[in-house]
Design a protein around this motif. Structure first.
Motif, short mmCIF file in Angstrom:
data_model
loop_
_atom_site.label_atom_id
_atom_site.label_comp_id
_atom_site.label_asym_id
_atom_site.label_seq_id
_atom_site.Cartn_x
_atom_site.Cartn_y
_atom_site.Cartn_z
N ASN A 1 0.83 -1.20 0.00
CA ASN A 1 0.00 0.00 0.00
C ASN A 1 0.88 1.26 0.00
OD1 ASN A 1 -2.54 1.33 0.11
ND2 ASN A 1 -2.28 1.67 2.30
N LYS A 2 0.27 2.39 -0.28
CA LYS A 2 0.98 3.68 -0.33
C LYS A 2 2.05 3.66 -1.43
CE LYS A 2 0.09 4.38 4.61
NZ LYS A 2 0.37 5.16 5.81
N ASP B 1 1.99 5.05 -4.10
CA ASP B 1 2.15 6.41 -4.66
C ASP B 1 3.30 7.16 -4.01
OD1 ASP B 1 0.19 6.16 -2.43
OD2 ASP B 1 0.18 8.34 -2.49
N LEU B 2 3.70 6.73 -2.80
CA LEU B 2 4.78 7.42 -2.10
C LEU B 2 6.13 6.70 -2.27
CD1 LEU B 2 2.94 8.21 1.28
CD2 LEU B 2 3.41 9.82 -0.59
N VAL C 1 -0.68 -1.01 -4.53
CA VAL C 1 -1.89 -0.19 -4.63
C VAL C 1 -1.67 1.20 -4.02
CG1 VAL C 1 -3.37 -2.25 -4.43
CG2 VAL C 1 -2.91 -0.88 -2.40
N ASP C 2 -2.54 2.10 -4.42
CA ASP C 2 -2.65 3.42 -3.76
C ASP C 2 -4.10 3.51 -3.29
OD1 ASP C 2 -3.18 6.04 -3.15
OD2 ASP C 2 -2.50 6.86 -5.07
N SER C 3 -4.29 3.30 -2.02
CA SER C 3 -5.67 3.23 -1.50
C SER C 3 -6.37 4.59 -1.53
CB SER C 3 -5.68 2.69 -0.07
OG SER C 3 -5.26 1.36 -0.08
N THR C 4 -5.60 5.67 -1.49
CA THR C 4 -6.24 6.99 -1.48
C THR C 4 -6.87 7.29 -2.84
OG1 THR C 4 -4.15 8.08 -2.00
CG2 THR C 4 -4.76 7.97 0.31
N ILE D 1 0.01 -3.86 10.26
CA ILE D 1 0.41 -3.09 11.45
C ILE D 1 -0.39 -1.77 11.47
CG2 ILE D 1 2.71 -4.14 11.48
CD1 ILE D 1 3.80 -1.39 10.47
N PRO D 2 -0.37 -1.05 12.59
CA PRO D 2 -1.11 0.22 12.67
C PRO D 2 -0.64 1.21 11.61
CG PRO D 2 -0.48 -0.50 14.87
CD PRO D 2 0.21 -1.42 13.89
N ASN D 3 -1.59 1.96 11.12
CA ASN D 3 -1.34 3.07 10.20
C ASN D 3 -0.83 2.68 8.81
OD1 ASN D 3 -1.80 5.90 10.29
ND2 ASN D 3 0.39 6.21 9.99
N VAL D 4 -0.84 1.39 8.51
CA VAL D 4 -0.36 0.95 7.19
C VAL D 4 -1.40 1.28 6.10
CG1 VAL D 4 -1.25 -1.41 7.32
CG2 VAL D 4 0.84 -0.94 6.04
N GLY D 5 -2.62 1.64 6.55
CA GLY D 5 -3.65 2.03 5.59
C GLY D 5 -4.78 1.02 5.47
N LYS D 6 -4.98 0.20 6.52
CA LYS D 6 -6.00 -0.86 6.47
C LYS D 6 -7.39 -0.29 6.19
CE LYS D 6 -4.80 -2.21 10.59
NZ LYS D 6 -3.71 -1.22 10.72
N SER D 7 -7.76 0.78 6.89
CA SER D 7 -9.11 1.32 6.72
C SER D 7 -9.27 1.94 5.33
CB SER D 7 -9.40 2.37 7.80
OG SER D 7 -9.30 1.78 9.08
N PHE D 8 -8.27 2.67 4.89
CA PHE D 8 -8.33 3.25 3.54
C PHE D 8 -8.39 2.15 2.48
CE2 PHE D 8 -7.56 7.91 3.09
CZ PHE D 8 -7.67 8.23 4.42
N1 LIG Z 1 -0.40 8.39 0.14
C1 LIG Z 1 -1.15 7.40 0.65
N2 LIG Z 1 -1.61 7.50 1.89
C2 LIG Z 1 -2.38 6.48 2.36
C3 LIG Z 1 -2.69 5.35 1.58
N3 LIG Z 1 -3.46 4.54 2.34
C4 LIG Z 1 -3.60 5.14 3.53
N4 LIG Z 1 -2.95 6.32 3.55
C5 LIG Z 1 -2.84 7.25 4.68
O1 LIG Z 1 -2.31 6.54 5.79
C6 LIG Z 1 -2.92 6.96 6.99
C7 LIG Z 1 -3.43 5.77 7.76
O2 LIG Z 1 -4.46 5.15 7.02
P1 LIG Z 1 -5.54 4.23 7.76
O3 LIG Z 1 -6.35 3.58 6.71
O4 LIG Z 1 -6.23 5.00 8.81
O5 LIG Z 1 -4.57 3.16 8.45
P2 LIG Z 1 -4.97 1.95 9.40
O6 LIG Z 1 -4.04 0.83 9.04
O7 LIG Z 1 -6.42 1.69 9.32
O8 LIG Z 1 -4.56 2.53 10.82
P3 LIG Z 1 -5.08 2.01 12.27
O9 LIG Z 1 -6.57 1.90 12.21
O10 LIG Z 1 -4.57 3.07 13.19
O11 LIG Z 1 -4.41 0.69 12.53
C8 LIG Z 1 -4.00 7.95 6.60
O12 LIG Z 1 -3.50 9.24 6.87
C9 LIG Z 1 -4.18 7.79 5.11
O13 LIG Z 1 -4.42 9.01 4.48
C10 LIG Z 1 -2.15 5.27 0.25
O14 LIG Z 1 -2.35 4.31 -0.51
N5 LIG Z 1 -1.40 6.33 -0.15
#
Ligand SMILES: Nc1nc2c(ncn2[C@@H]2O[C@H](COP(=O)(O)OP(=O)(O)OP(=O)(O)O)[C@@H](O)[C@H]2O)c(=O)[nH]1
Ligand SMILES: [Mg+2]
Length: 282
Positions: free
Chosen positions: A58-59, A61-62, A85-88, A128-135
């Motif tokens: 994920n991410k 794009d970065l 992928v780029d989930s955003t 792991i946390p913040n990896v973008g699971k919800s997005f």
């Molecule tokens: N540039 C970019 N940012 C992303 C992408 N996916 C998620 N993000 C960013 O990553 C951050 C965390 O995304 P979440 O989907 O909240 O991550 P999570 O894994 O659900 O985090 P937790 O619920 O805390 O475990 C957010 O600020 C999103 O904007 C992506 O594909 N590209």
């Protein structure tokens, strides 16, 4: 992340994932394309057992596109289907239901041959946390949401969502802990934003990142901050950036803390370019 990981938290996280594991055919392991090695849970193989599994970077794009391709190839060469992928922007996600279905085909084909209509393949996301699971889940699900009812054995509040090709997704991801006993890994997790600022030294992480950029991509620093002669050390880069951007403290000297926060923010937003901090091994 909202909690520090202690042995109790880790055991609980593992138990939760393993309970849901019983309900799915395929696991989607979500990694950060900038740090595919450092964003892996250290026990992932053990936790998933032999469950069919695919790796999503994920991410993307970065991340550095060439290195993302190299990582995808690396995982595929080890028998793990992989996709970036780029989930955003919902880029790359359309392939996921196809891959999930392909992973269960062996199980489904004999049933279909006997005229039975096999049930829909089920999958879940872990990371792991913040990896973008919800997005990522939102990108996968899109707007055409068909939520199906609660299933026995699933934690209350969890739901299944129907994706393309009849694939069902558990809408709650499994949260696993990152590796944190390796200082290099911790620095990379902190630099990319996987660890909350409160639990690390912002100046140390920013100085490390500045030094990494200095060694690997000095041009990016020169161009972004109009620096002509680059210094030798990371913290000196922070001083220059602070001076350039007017991040001063009392007494008219550069506020290194503010410069550190600033560089980390710029890096995480991709303002300096697309970088991958982990190289595929070998
Ligand atoms: N540039 C970019 N940012 C992303 C992408 N996916 C998620 N993000 C960013 O990553 C951050 C965390 O995304 P979440 O989907 O909240 O991550 P999570 O894994 O659900 O985090 P937790 O619920 O805390 O475990 C957010 O600020 C999103 O904007 C992506 O594909 N590209
Ligand atoms: Mg989330």
């Amino acid at each position: 992340m909202s909690i520090q990981w202690y042995p109790g938290h880790m055991a609980r996280a593992r138990r939760l994932v393993q309970e849901n594991l019983k309900l799915v055919d395929v696991v989607i392991e979500l990694l950060d394309a900038r740090i595919p090695a450092s964003s892996r849970n250290p026990l992932i193989g053990k936790i998933l057992g032999g469950k069919p599994h695919l790796v999503v970077l994920n991410k993307a794009d970065l991340a550095d596109p060439d290195l993302t391709r190299a990582w995808v190839d690396w995982f595929r060469a080890r028998g793990l289907p992989s996709v970036a992928v780029d989930s955003t922007r919902r880029k790359g996600v359309a392939e996921i239901p196809v891959l999930v279905r392909r992973l269960v085909e062996d199980k489904i084909a004999p049933l279909a041959a006997r005229g039975r209509r096999p049930r829909h393949p089920r999958c879940m996301v872990v990371g792991i946390p913040n990896v973008g699971k919800s997005f990522f889940i939102n990108a996968l699900v899109g707007s055409r949401v068909t939520r199906t009812g609660n299933r026995p054995g699933v934690t209350r509040g969890q739901q299944w969502v129907r994706l393309a090709r009849g694939v069902e997704l558990l809408d709650t991801p499994g949260v696993l802990w990152p590796k944190f006993d390796d200082p290099q890994v911790a620095l990379k997790l902190a630099a990319t934003g996987a660890i909350k600022e409160e639990v690390f030294d912002v100046e140390e992480v920013a100085a490390w990142l500045a030094e990494w950029l200095l060694q690997s991509f000095p041009r990016a620093l020169e161009e972004r901050y109009g620096l002509e002669r680059l210094p030798a050390r990371g913290y000196q880069v922070l001083e220059l950036i602070g001076a350039r951007r007017g991040l001063m403290g009392p007494g008219g000297t550069v506020d290194i803390f503010r410069a550190s926060v600033y560089l980390l923010k710029e890096f995480r937003e991709g303002r300096l370019g697309r970088f991958t901090l982990d190289l595929p091994p070998g």
